[in-house]
Design an enzyme around this catalytic site. Structure first.
Site, PDB file in Angstrom:
ATOM      1  N   ARG A  41       1.488 -10.910  -0.846  1.00 59.89           N
ATOM      2  CA  ARG A  41       1.280 -10.162  -1.763  1.00 59.89           C
ATOM      3  C   ARG A  41       0.678 -11.882  -3.287  1.00 59.89           C
ATOM      4  O   ARG A  41       0.426 -11.083  -3.945  1.00 59.89           O
ATOM      5  CB  ARG A  41       2.661  -9.403  -2.357  1.00 59.89           C
ATOM      6  CG  ARG A  41       2.576  -8.210  -2.211  1.00 59.89           C
ATOM      7  CD  ARG A  41       3.341  -6.628  -2.279  1.00 59.89           C
ATOM      8  NE  ARG A  41       2.977  -5.666  -1.983  1.00 59.89           N
ATOM      9  CZ  ARG A  41       3.744  -4.706  -1.746  1.00 59.89           C
ATOM     10  NH1 ARG A  41       5.100  -4.752  -1.885  1.00 59.89           N
ATOM     11  NH2 ARG A  41       3.599  -3.421  -0.290  1.00 59.89           N
ATOM     12  N   LYS A 206       7.710  10.025   8.154  1.00 57.53           N
ATOM     13  CA  LYS A 206       8.111  11.815   8.031  1.00 57.53           C
ATOM     14  C   LYS A 206       5.886  11.918   7.931  1.00 57.53           C
ATOM     15  O   LYS A 206       5.432  11.086   6.646  1.00 57.53           O
ATOM     16  CB  LYS A 206       8.323  11.504   7.664  1.00 57.53           C
ATOM     17  CG  LYS A 206       9.945  11.303   7.208  1.00 57.53           C
ATOM     18  CD  LYS A 206      10.764  11.599   6.382  1.00 57.53           C
ATOM     19  CE  LYS A 206      12.386  10.891   6.417  1.00 57.53           C
ATOM     20  NZ  LYS A 206      12.817  11.188   4.810  1.00 57.53           N
ATOM     21  N   GLY A 356       1.406  -1.711   2.965  1.00 54.86           N
ATOM     22  CA  GLY A 356       2.534  -1.233   3.211  1.00 54.86           C
ATOM     23  C   GLY A 356       3.164  -1.883   4.696  1.00 54.86           C
ATOM     24  O   GLY A 356       2.981  -3.020   4.835  1.00 54.86           O
ATOM     25  N   GLY A 380       1.504   3.152  -0.846  1.00 53.80           N
ATOM     26  CA  GLY A 380       1.702   4.556  -1.610  1.00 53.80           C
ATOM     27  C   GLY A 380       0.330   4.381  -2.607  1.00 53.80           C
ATOM     28  O   GLY A 380      -0.434   5.349  -2.534  1.00 53.80           O
TER      29      GLY A 380
END
Length: 399
Positions: A41, A206, A356, A380
């Site tokens: 990043r 999930k 991510g 995200g």
């Protein structure tokens, strides 16, 4: 998309002017040593910072790191980031030990043309993330006072309604940095005009975390390949036993509905690596998804699944990948993620790694980043953009 970009600002002239750059320097740190374990990043913002320095701007960089609770916390300090940023720029980066206090004011006041200062973690100030607009606005006023123009190059934070992302642009002339502009162009292409066949690979833990993006993508994809911990809820919805694998019972009906609507397009694993425990030292075997032992948990997709997924990926003209296929951080369970990543590098069309953990996996597994069309810095943010949500940071730049 009506967003002014960095070239517009440079054309107006920035020599001798202070420019506030919101970067996403939220890098992972080793818990014991505090050293940066992945500087991706930091590298991503270098083109914007270099362009501003070369044009003679005095550059004030701000960012968050981790999730401190609105007060200083040494383990979330940006001090190691300042050191690494200086190394990559080949120039000293002045580091302010607070966000808008005396140290920050002094660092900013002493900046000359082409020099860079980094403010301490924005989230050390409660105003950054406050839901109270007055408190957030007061912090934005203090940040905006440091500069004459604002550049947002923190794509990983544009989905947050935070002071430095949403409120500062209303107080200064504002543009999108090189990284943000590229991210939005790439994701707009995926959302509106992907070359076909369009294959999406989703992993992660999930179903609930990825439900909105699955709902958004399902009408547009040709194939949706699902791995990672989330696959076990889908497998259970099909009637398979999943042992001690990660399972969201409350999502079973949702998964059944998605499988019905995506029949022929949603592709699930046919084999998994099942272990006795969540450990690199655990005993493990590769088993069909129809025969997962009751006392084991799936920690990776198996080789047959890698082969079938790779075959689907090989037909694609566009691929979007978000989420690892297994617990790639543990060597025995990294083969699935590696296999899928390597298959994506062979695609002749357009490939996007959705930030991510996926981006982290590419670097951790030593894969050639240039083999992918684009590696997003915002997991995200990229998902919310593909869901069709209005991202506060992008909306602020458009105004």
């Amino acid at each position: 998309m009506s967003i002014r970009n960095l070239d517009d600002l440079l054309a107006e002239g920035v020599s001798g002017r202070r420019v506030l750059v919101r970067a996403d320097l939220n890098v992972p740190l080793d818990k014991e040593t505090g050293q940066i374990t992945d500087d991706g990043r930091i590298r991503a913002v270098l083109p914007t910072l270099t362009a501003l320095r070369d044009a003679g701007a005095a550059v004030v960089v701000c960012s968050h790191l981790g999730r401190p609770k609105g007060a200083p916390d040494p383990k979330y300090s940006l001090a190691p980031v300042a050191d690494r940023l200086g190394e990559l720029l080949g120039a000293e980066v002045a580091f302010a030990t607070d966000t808008v206090g005396e140290s920050a004011r002094k660092a900013v006041e002493q900046l000359g043309a082409g020099q860079v200062a980094l403010l301490e973690n924005l989230r050390f100030n409660a105003g950054e993330t406050s839901k109270d607009e007055t408190e957030r606005g007061a912090f934005a006023d203090q940040l905006a006072a440091f500069a004459e123009a604002y550049v947002d190059d923190a794509f990983g934070a544009v989905h947050r309604r935070h002071a430095s992302v949403h409120d500062v642009p209303a107080r200064l002339p504002h543009v999108a940095g090189r990284l943000v502009l590229r991210e939005v162009e790439v994701l707009a292409r995926l959302r509106h005009e992907p070359d076909r066949p369009y294959v999406v690979v989703l992993g992660g833990s999930k179903v609930s975390d990825k439900l909105a993006v699955i709902e958004a993508l399902l009408p547009t994809v040709d194939k949706l390949l699902i791995g990672g911990g989330m696959c076990f809820t889908f497998l259970r919805a099909q009637g398979h036993e999943v042992g001690k694998s990660l399972l969201e019972e409350e999502m079973l009906d949702t998964c059944r509905d998605l499988l019905a609507r995506g029949e022929g397009r949603i592709v699930l694993p046919v084999d998994v690596v099942a272990a006795t425990e969540f450990s690199a030292e655990a005993a493990y075997d590769t088993v069909p998804v129809t025969a997962i032992p009751a006392d084991r948990l799936g920690l990776d997709i198996g080789p047959r699944t890698v082969s079938e997924f790779a075959e689907a990926i090989g037909t694609a003209r566009t691929v979007f990948w978000n989420g690892p296929m297994g617990v790639f951080e543990l060597a025995p369970f990294a083969a699935g993620t590696r296999g899928i990543a390597e298959s994506i590098t062979t695609v002749k069309g357009f490939t996007v790694v959705g930030g991510g953990d996926s981006a982290a996996a590419v670097r951790a597994l030593g894969l050639d980043e240039s083999s992918f069309g684009h590696i997003s810095t915002g997991g995200g943010a990229s998902l919310e953009y593909l869901e069709g949500k209005a991202l506060p940071g992008i909306v602020a730049l458009e105004q």
